[in-house]
Design a protein around this motif. Structure first.
Motif, PDB file in Angstrom:
ATOM      1  N   GLN A   1       0.862  -1.158  -0.078  1.00 52.36           N
ATOM      2  CA  GLN A   1      -0.099   0.106   0.027  1.00 52.36           C
ATOM      3  C   GLN A   1       0.719   1.122  -0.098  1.00 52.36           C
ATOM      4  O   GLN A   1       0.320   2.437  -0.244  1.00 52.36           O
ATOM      5  N   PHE A   2       2.163   1.151   0.402  1.00 47.41           N
ATOM      6  CA  PHE A   2       2.923   2.558   0.556  1.00 47.41           C
ATOM      7  C   PHE A   2       3.787   2.974  -0.519  1.00 47.41           C
ATOM      8  O   PHE A   2       4.672   3.923  -0.407  1.00 47.41           O
ATOM      9  N   ALA A   3       3.528   2.490  -1.482  1.00 46.65           N
ATOM     10  CA  ALA A   3       4.119   2.786  -2.766  1.00 46.65           C
ATOM     11  C   ALA A   3       4.000   4.312  -3.223  1.00 46.65           C
ATOM     12  O   ALA A   3       4.754   5.243  -3.536  1.00 46.65           O
ATOM     13  N   HIS A   4       2.907   4.701  -2.677  1.00 50.92           N
ATOM     14  CA  HIS A   4       2.180   6.098  -3.056  1.00 50.92           C
ATOM     15  C   HIS A   4       2.984   7.102  -2.110  1.00 50.92           C
ATOM     16  O   HIS A   4       3.157   8.436  -2.424  1.00 50.92           O
ATOM     17  N   VAL A   5       3.662   6.589  -0.883  1.00 54.02           N
ATOM     18  CA  VAL A   5       4.340   7.644   0.110  1.00 54.02           C
ATOM     19  C   VAL A   5       5.425   7.902  -0.607  1.00 54.02           C
ATOM     20  O   VAL A   5       6.105   9.037  -0.108  1.00 54.02           O
ATOM     21  N   MET A   6       6.125   7.097  -1.185  1.00 50.90           N
ATOM     22  CA  MET A   6       7.567   7.333  -1.621  1.00 50.90           C
ATOM     23  C   MET A   6       7.592   8.402  -2.846  1.00 50.90           C
ATOM     24  O   MET A   6       6.416   8.322  -3.755  1.00 50.90           O
ATOM     25  N   PRO A   7       8.462   9.074  -3.021  1.00 55.59           N
ATOM     26  CA  PRO A   7       8.485  10.176  -4.321  1.00 55.59           C
ATOM     27  C   PRO A   7       8.562   9.400  -5.402  1.00 55.59           C
ATOM     28  O   PRO A   7       9.223   8.190  -5.330  1.00 55.59           O
ATOM     29  N   ALA A   8       8.048   9.869  -6.524  1.00 54.41           N
ATOM     30  CA  ALA A   8       7.227  10.741  -6.571  1.00 54.41           C
ATOM     31  C   ALA A   8       5.742  10.389  -6.063  1.00 54.41           C
ATOM     32  O   ALA A   8       5.301   9.181  -6.638  1.00 54.41           O
ATOM     33  N   LYS A   9       4.889  11.324  -5.465  1.00 55.98           N
ATOM     34  CA  LYS A   9       3.558  10.978  -5.127  1.00 55.98           C
ATOM     35  C   LYS A   9       2.639  10.870  -6.366  1.00 55.98           C
ATOM     36  O   LYS A   9       3.087  11.360  -7.353  1.00 55.98           O
ATOM     37  N   PRO A  10       1.774  10.141  -6.252  1.00 52.13           N
ATOM     38  CA  PRO A  10       0.754  10.103  -7.474  1.00 52.13           C
ATOM     39  C   PRO A  10       0.380  11.290  -8.239  1.00 52.13           C
ATOM     40  O   PRO A  10       0.337  11.467  -9.460  1.00 52.13           O
ATOM     41  N   GLN A  11       0.121  12.241  -7.454  1.00 52.42           N
ATOM     42  CA  GLN A  11      -0.140  13.480  -8.105  1.00 52.42           C
ATOM     43  C   GLN A  11       0.613  14.463  -8.889  1.00 52.42           C
ATOM     44  O   GLN A  11       0.680  14.894  -9.915  1.00 52.42           O
ATOM     45  N   ASP A  12       2.107  13.976  -8.253  1.00 48.75           N
ATOM     46  CA  ASP A  12       3.281  14.561  -8.999  1.00 48.75           C
ATOM     47  C   ASP A  12       3.541  13.808 -10.276  1.00 48.75           C
ATOM     48  O   ASP A  12       3.802  14.273 -11.259  1.00 48.75           O
ATOM     49  N   CYS A  13       3.470  12.612 -10.368  1.00 49.29           N
ATOM     50  CA  CYS A  13       3.625  11.843 -11.191  1.00 49.29           C
ATOM     51  C   CYS A  13       2.543  12.157 -12.565  1.00 49.29           C
ATOM     52  O   CYS A  13       2.773  12.429 -13.769  1.00 49.29           O
ATOM     53  N   LEU A  14       1.301  12.070 -12.307  1.00 54.70           N
ATOM     54  CA  LEU A  14       0.252  12.516 -13.138  1.00 54.70           C
ATOM     55  C   LEU A  14       0.416  13.923 -13.703  1.00 54.70           C
ATOM     56  O   LEU A  14       0.243  14.326 -14.961  1.00 54.70           O
ATOM     57  N   GLU A  15       0.952  14.984 -13.005  1.00 54.71           N
ATOM     58  CA  GLU A  15       1.188  16.139 -13.258  1.00 54.71           C
ATOM     59  C   GLU A  15       2.144  16.383 -14.209  1.00 54.71           C
ATOM     60  O   GLU A  15       2.286  17.076 -15.200  1.00 54.71           O
ATOM     61  N   TYR A  16       3.433  15.589 -14.039  1.00 62.38           N
ATOM     62  CA  TYR A  16       4.514  15.499 -14.754  1.00 62.38           C
ATOM     63  C   TYR A  16       4.089  14.861 -16.324  1.00 62.38           C
ATOM     64  O   TYR A  16       4.415  15.393 -17.171  1.00 62.38           O
ATOM     65  N   LEU A  17       3.274  13.999 -16.223  1.00 62.76           N
ATOM     66  CA  LEU A  17       2.596  13.205 -17.288  1.00 62.76           C
ATOM     67  C   LEU A  17       1.613  14.274 -18.328  1.00 62.76           C
ATOM     68  O   LEU A  17       1.715  14.239 -19.550  1.00 62.76           O
ATOM     69  N   GLY A  18       0.899  14.967 -17.443  1.00 66.42           N
ATOM     70  CA  GLY A  18       0.155  16.047 -17.993  1.00 66.42           C
ATOM     71  C   GLY A  18       0.922  17.178 -18.661  1.00 66.42           C
ATOM     72  O   GLY A  18       0.628  17.537 -19.741  1.00 66.42           O
ATOM     73  N   LYS A  19       1.653  17.494 -17.977  1.00 70.55           N
ATOM     74  CA  LYS A  19       2.730  18.761 -18.458  1.00 70.55           C
ATOM     75  C   LYS A  19       3.346  18.330 -19.844  1.00 70.55           C
ATOM     76  O   LYS A  19       3.348  18.984 -20.700  1.00 70.55           O
ATOM     77  N   SER A  20       3.901  16.947 -19.925  1.00 74.92           N
ATOM     78  CA  SER A  20       4.449  16.443 -20.963  1.00 74.92           C
ATOM     79  C   SER A  20       3.597  16.437 -22.160  1.00 74.92           C
ATOM     80  O   SER A  20       3.816  16.736 -23.241  1.00 74.92           O
ATOM     81  N   ALA A  21       2.038  16.087 -21.912  1.00 76.33           N
ATOM     82  CA  ALA A  21       1.273  15.851 -22.878  1.00 76.33           C
ATOM     83  C   ALA A  21       0.847  17.481 -23.723  1.00 76.33           C
ATOM     84  O   ALA A  21       0.656  17.474 -24.671  1.00 76.33           O
ATOM     85  N   VAL A  22       0.970  18.294 -22.729  1.00 77.56           N
ATOM     86  CA  VAL A  22       0.557  19.822 -23.281  1.00 77.56           C
ATOM     87  C   VAL A  22       1.755  20.376 -23.653  1.00 77.56           C
ATOM     88  O   VAL A  22       1.511  21.648 -24.084  1.00 77.56           O
ATOM     89  N   GLY A  23       3.101  20.008 -23.785  1.00 77.20           N
ATOM     90  CA  GLY A  23       4.190  20.537 -24.456  1.00 77.20           C
ATOM     91  C   GLY A  23       5.034  21.409 -23.315  1.00 77.20           C
ATOM     92  O   GLY A  23       5.743  22.327 -23.610  1.00 77.20           O
ATOM     93  N   VAL A  24       4.765  21.346 -21.897  1.00 78.46           N
ATOM     94  CA  VAL A  24       5.503  22.343 -20.962  1.00 78.46           C
ATOM     95  C   VAL A  24       7.096  21.947 -21.388  1.00 78.46           C
ATOM     96  O   VAL A  24       7.369  20.559 -21.395  1.00 78.46           O
ATOM     97  N   ASN A  25       7.873  22.765 -21.026  1.00 81.64           N
ATOM     98  CA  ASN A  25       9.332  22.612 -21.005  1.00 81.64           C
ATOM     99  C   ASN A  25       9.604  21.940 -19.675  1.00 81.64           C
ATOM    100  O   ASN A  25       9.890  22.620 -18.855  1.00 81.64           O
ATOM    101  N   LEU A  26       9.800  20.538 -19.705  1.00 81.08           N
ATOM    102  CA  LEU A  26      10.121  19.789 -18.531  1.00 81.08           C
ATOM    103  C   LEU A  26      11.439  19.762 -18.047  1.00 81.08           C
ATOM    104  O   LEU A  26      12.063  19.126 -17.110  1.00 81.08           O
ATOM    105  N   TYR A  27      12.513  20.593 -18.944  1.00 80.45           N
ATOM    106  CA  TYR A  27      13.632  20.790 -18.442  1.00 80.45           C
ATOM    107  C   TYR A  27      13.890  22.239 -17.491  1.00 80.45           C
ATOM    108  O   TYR A  27      14.968  22.399 -17.245  1.00 80.45           O
ATOM    109  N   ASP A  28      13.097  22.743 -17.564  1.00 75.77           N
ATOM    110  CA  ASP A  28      12.741  23.925 -16.765  1.00 75.77           C
ATOM    111  C   ASP A  28      12.287  23.781 -15.344  1.00 75.77           C
ATOM    112  O   ASP A  28      11.245  23.255 -15.215  1.00 75.77           O
TER     113      ASP A  28
END
Length: 395
Positions: A362-389
């Motif tokens: 159950q505790f995989a979500h406690v370790m970084p990156a948290k679920p919301q951080d993973c989803l935010e990263y994937l969403g930013k990737s999808a819309v073309g945010v500069n992920l090197y910034d």
């Protein structure tokens, strides 16, 4: 001992080491021992040098194959595998720099640290998390300054959830420069467990993973020689995490995949102990659903890990490790629910491996990156945010 280099031989060694770790898991989970014996076994195995380049005496393993070895260990003892991963989180940047010519100070640092692991069998761990902030680097409250004579850095601060307290020989501590307003420029320092001013609180009794030997850490004017500045460079830690986030945000993924695999196998073993249950089409369908979830997670983990090995730091590899971390964190608890339905009382009986695995997964979500951080990263990737910034993240 000299580590083998073929992956099949390393997986065999991991399985043999895991067989020694497995009997220790239940007692440590119940708090009957401190779990330190598991790390003695891991030191003896030589596996602490998995990532060390072959020319320096290690196995020179890539990130994807490291995840495979980590999953094998976690199938036997999840807490020990997570602690083992903490060592490799801080070895990762050295491994990534293998074969690259570095400035003299960085070369000296790398040679020292690799020698400590290979010949000294020394265990390293990370000390990044702070209360109320987790593992985020920006806004770091632990601070450092240069001593008056310029020979040492002086570190002061408090860290929370530091794994391998009382076990590791060294801790790689994240800190920001004293007085800096923009604490996005974070550095890492290697602090010895017995350096003056280093202290640890009581090991925390958690609902799972007690064997990680996790405790708060205090640094009270700790003097650190300038030679122990990680890779000899100040202020580059956040930049490294943004460009190549795989160790910081996904090292744990292989361990939680292994825990999920163990959970599935124990469920199968319990079901097949009864011919009537094993022959039930309903039970078979439930096991099939579990198998499909596990196979999907495993396939993504392997593909993501291999992509990091092949194209480390690429936007696709960075996105895939976030996806793998998220999917494993989602798959584990679903497998736990399936196991509860299929196994009944065995799954909630204290001391039974299933009961422990159901808690641990159950505790995989406690370790970084948290679920919301993973989803935010994937969403930013999808819309073309500069992920090197770095400004695109709260890291």
């Amino acid at each position: 001992m000299t580590l083998p280099t073929p992956l099949d031989d390393l997986l065999k060694l991991a399985a043999e080491t895991g067989a020694r770790l497995a009997p220790l898991a239940t007692g440590t989970d119940a708090g009957r021992d401190n779990g330190h014996e598991s790390y003695r076994v891991l030191r003896e195995s030589g596996l602490l040098a998995l990532l060390v380049p072959q020319e320096a005496g290690g196995a020179g393993l890539g990130f994807g194959d490291y995840w495979r070895v980590l999953a094998e260990l976690a199938r036997h003892n999840g807490a020990a595998a997570l602690g083992f991963n903490m060592h490799h989180v801080v070895m990762g940047a050295l491994a990534d720099a293998g074969g690259t010519r570095l400035p003299p100070a960085a070369e000296t640092f790398r040679a020292w640290m690799l020698d400590e692991v290979v010949n000294g069998r020394k265990l390293f761990a990370s000390a990044t998390s702070e209360a109320g902030r987790g593992a985020k680097l920006r806004g770091m409250r632990t601070r450092y300054r240069l001593s008056d004579d310029g020979t040492h850095y002086i570190l002061s601060g408090k860290k929370s959830f530091v794994s391998l307290a009382g076990v590791a020989d060294y801790f790689v501590v994240a800190a920001a420069a004293d007085g800096a307003e923009d604490t996005g420029e974070v550095s890492h320092f290697v602090v010895a467990a017995d350096d003056p001013g280093v202290g640890f609180g009581a090991v925390q009794h958690m609902s799972a993973m007690y064997g990680t030997s996790t405790a708060p850490m205090t640094l009270d004017e700790v003097p650190v020689p300038r030679s122990r500045l990680y890779l000899g460079v100040e202020g580059m830690s956040l930049f490294k995490v943004v460009r190549e986030p795989h160790w910081m945000i996904a090292g744990y993924t292989g361990a939680y995949l292994g825990i999920a695999e163990a959970l599935f196998q124990h469920t199968v073993d319990h079901v097949t102990a009864s011919a009537a249950r094993a022959d039930s089409p309903v039970v078979q369908q439930e096991l099939g659903k579990m198998a499909a979830r596990l196979w999907a997670a495993r396939a993504l983990v392997h593909e993501a890990g291999d992509l990091v090995t092949a194209r480390r730091g690429s936007l696709e590899a960075n996105a895939m490790v976030h996806a793998a971390k998220y999917v494993v964190g989602e798959a584990g608890p679903r497998l736990a629910q399936d196991a509860l339905r299929l196994c009944g009382s065995a799954a909630v009986s204290p001391g039974h491996p299933l009961e422990r695995l159901i808690r641990e997964v159950q505790f995989a979500h406690v370790m970084p990156a948290k679920p919301q951080d993973c989803l935010e990263y994937l969403g930013k990737s999808a819309v073309g945010v500069n992920l090197y910034d770095a400004r695109a993240f709260t890291w």
